[in-house]
Design a protein around this motif. Structure first.
Motif, PDB file in Angstrom:
ATOM      1  N   GLU A 192     -13.894  -1.741  -6.393  1.00 45.19           N
ATOM      2  CA  GLU A 192     -13.247  -2.967  -5.922  1.00 45.19           C
ATOM      3  C   GLU A 192     -11.849  -2.636  -5.399  1.00 45.19           C
ATOM      4  OE1 GLU A 192     -13.426  -7.028  -5.185  1.00 45.19           O
ATOM      5  OE2 GLU A 192     -14.985  -5.775  -6.082  1.00 45.19           O
TER       6      GLU A 192
ATOM      7  N   SER B 186       4.037  -3.352   5.205  1.00 47.33           N
ATOM      8  CA  SER B 186       3.870  -3.341   3.749  1.00 47.33           C
ATOM      9  C   SER B 186       3.225  -2.037   3.288  1.00 47.33           C
ATOM     10  CB  SER B 186       3.059  -4.543   3.283  1.00 47.33           C
ATOM     11  OG  SER B 186       1.776  -4.525   3.883  1.00 47.33           O
TER      12      SER B 186
ATOM     13  N   ASP C  95     -11.666  -5.541   3.003  1.00 40.81           N
ATOM     14  CA  ASP C  95     -11.992  -5.952   1.633  1.00 40.81           C
ATOM     15  C   ASP C  95     -13.207  -5.191   1.106  1.00 40.81           C
ATOM     16  OD1 ASP C  95     -11.587  -7.332  -0.724  1.00 40.81           O
ATOM     17  OD2 ASP C  95     -12.825  -9.034  -0.109  1.00 40.81           O
TER      18      ASP C  95
ATOM     19  N   GLY D 237       1.512   0.178  -9.085  1.00 46.07           N
ATOM     20  CA  GLY D 237       0.178  -0.239  -8.660  1.00 46.07           C
ATOM     21  C   GLY D 237      -0.911   0.603  -9.278  1.00 46.07           C
ATOM     22  N   THR D 238      -2.094   0.504  -8.681  1.00 50.80           N
ATOM     23  CA  THR D 238      -3.274   1.222  -9.141  1.00 50.80           C
ATOM     24  C   THR D 238      -3.323   2.587  -8.468  1.00 50.80           C
ATOM     25  OG1 THR D 238      -4.456  -0.872  -9.387  1.00 50.80           O
ATOM     26  CG2 THR D 238      -5.791   1.123  -9.298  1.00 50.80           C
TER      27      THR D 238
ATOM     28  N   ARG E 159       0.862  -1.182   0.000  1.00 55.67           N
ATOM     29  CA  ARG E 159       0.000   0.000   0.000  1.00 55.67           C
ATOM     30  C   ARG E 159       0.896   1.229   0.000  1.00 55.67           C
ATOM     31  NH1 ARG E 159      -4.369  -1.721   4.749  1.00 55.67           N
ATOM     32  NH2 ARG E 159      -4.906  -3.733   3.805  1.00 55.67           N
TER      33      ARG E 159
ATOM     34  N   LEU F  21      -9.377  -1.203   2.865  1.00 54.97           N
ATOM     35  CA  LEU F  21      -8.581  -2.327   2.388  1.00 54.97           C
ATOM     36  C   LEU F  21      -8.579  -3.487   3.388  1.00 54.97           C
ATOM     37  CD1 LEU F  21      -5.556  -0.290   1.003  1.00 54.97           C
ATOM     38  CD2 LEU F  21      -7.366  -1.384  -0.350  1.00 54.97           C
TER      39      LEU F  21
ATOM     40  N   PRO G 250      -8.143  -2.527  -5.008  1.00 54.96           N
ATOM     41  CA  PRO G 250      -7.044  -3.040  -5.841  1.00 54.96           C
ATOM     42  C   PRO G 250      -6.008  -3.765  -5.000  1.00 54.96           C
ATOM     43  CG  PRO G 250      -6.793  -0.704  -5.500  1.00 54.96           C
ATOM     44  CD  PRO G 250      -8.083  -1.085  -4.838  1.00 54.96           C
ATOM     45  N   GLU G 251      -5.204  -4.572  -5.660  1.00 53.36           N
ATOM     46  CA  GLU G 251      -4.196  -5.350  -4.949  1.00 53.36           C
ATOM     47  C   GLU G 251      -3.051  -4.478  -4.445  1.00 53.36           C
ATOM     48  OE1 GLU G 251      -1.272  -9.109  -5.892  1.00 53.36           O
ATOM     49  OE2 GLU G 251      -3.270  -9.062  -6.800  1.00 53.36           O
ATOM     50  N   ASP G 252      -2.596  -3.551  -5.268  1.00 50.96           N
ATOM     51  CA  ASP G 252      -1.474  -2.673  -4.894  1.00 50.96           C
ATOM     52  C   ASP G 252      -1.881  -1.215  -5.078  1.00 50.96           C
ATOM     53  OD1 ASP G 252       0.663  -4.615  -4.274  1.00 50.96           O
ATOM     54  OD2 ASP G 252       0.448  -5.176  -6.385  1.00 50.96           O
TER      55      ASP G 252
END
Length: 198
Positions: A139, A49, A193, A123-124, A2, A190, A141-143
């Protein structure tokens, strides 16, 4: 990973500021310090992270790396001291090559555009803005790379750069939040989720 990019429009670009006047003589550095603390601190732990980029006066970017951070304490003064330490070694930052100030804290000779270009590859990019789409409709995002401003609005140039680079433009709720509170809400979004799992 993140990431958070916070623009400090009035932030100092030299270390000649008082730790006793962060809200005045240090160009509202208190706002940026609270953002750093909101990005990293959990109760009795640090989010490893997470990476924070503080863009100071569109001239330098101070980067905090959660996995490597040492001596970060949950108060504005000690965070400001880490930023001042980074500014102390700013002359050692050559081009976009960083100068390490302390474990997990470095400085780069990069303004907002260069920092945005660099993080966009990781990332996004999500612009946090009061006129964005509701975050609950997006939604997670993963990163994610959240981009936000201090106590000022984005300048026209910053807004234009974000319009080109951002994958999403979202708002975190019906009320306008302080920058550091926005980071806390973004983490919760995040962590859960997309507010769906507690």
């Amino acid at each position: 990973m993140r990431q958070f990019v916070i623009i400090g429009h009035d932030a100092p670009t030299t270390p000649e500021f008082s730790l006793d006047d962060l809200a005045g003589g240090a160009g509202r550095l208190d706002v940026l310090c609270r953002c750093v603390n909101s990005a990293f601190f959990l109760s009795h732990a640090i989010r490893e992270s997470v990476r924070v980029h503080l863009v100071l006066g569109d001239e330098f970017t101070v980067r905090f790396e959660g996995a490597e951070l040492r001596r970060l304490n949950p108060d504005e003064r000690s965070t400001a001291a880490l930023i001042r330490g980074a500014l102390d070694v700013r002359e050692e930052a050559i081009g976009h090559m960083p100068a390490e100030a302390s474990p997990g804290v470095s400085i780069r000779r990069m303004g907002f555009d260069a920092t945005l270009d660099a993080v966009a590859t990781d990332g996004t990019v999500i612009e946090l803005h009061e006129n964005g789409d509701p975050v609950a409709d997006v939604e997670p995002p993963e990163d994610p790379v959240f981009v936000l401003s201090d106590h000022h609005d984005f300048t026209d140039d910053e807004a234009a750069a974000l319009a080109d680079a951002a994958d999403e433009r979202v708002r975190l709720g019906p009320e306008v939040l302080h920058a550091d509170h926005s980071i806390t809400v973004a983490h919760n979004y995040l962590d859960t989720d997309g507010f769906s799992s507690y």
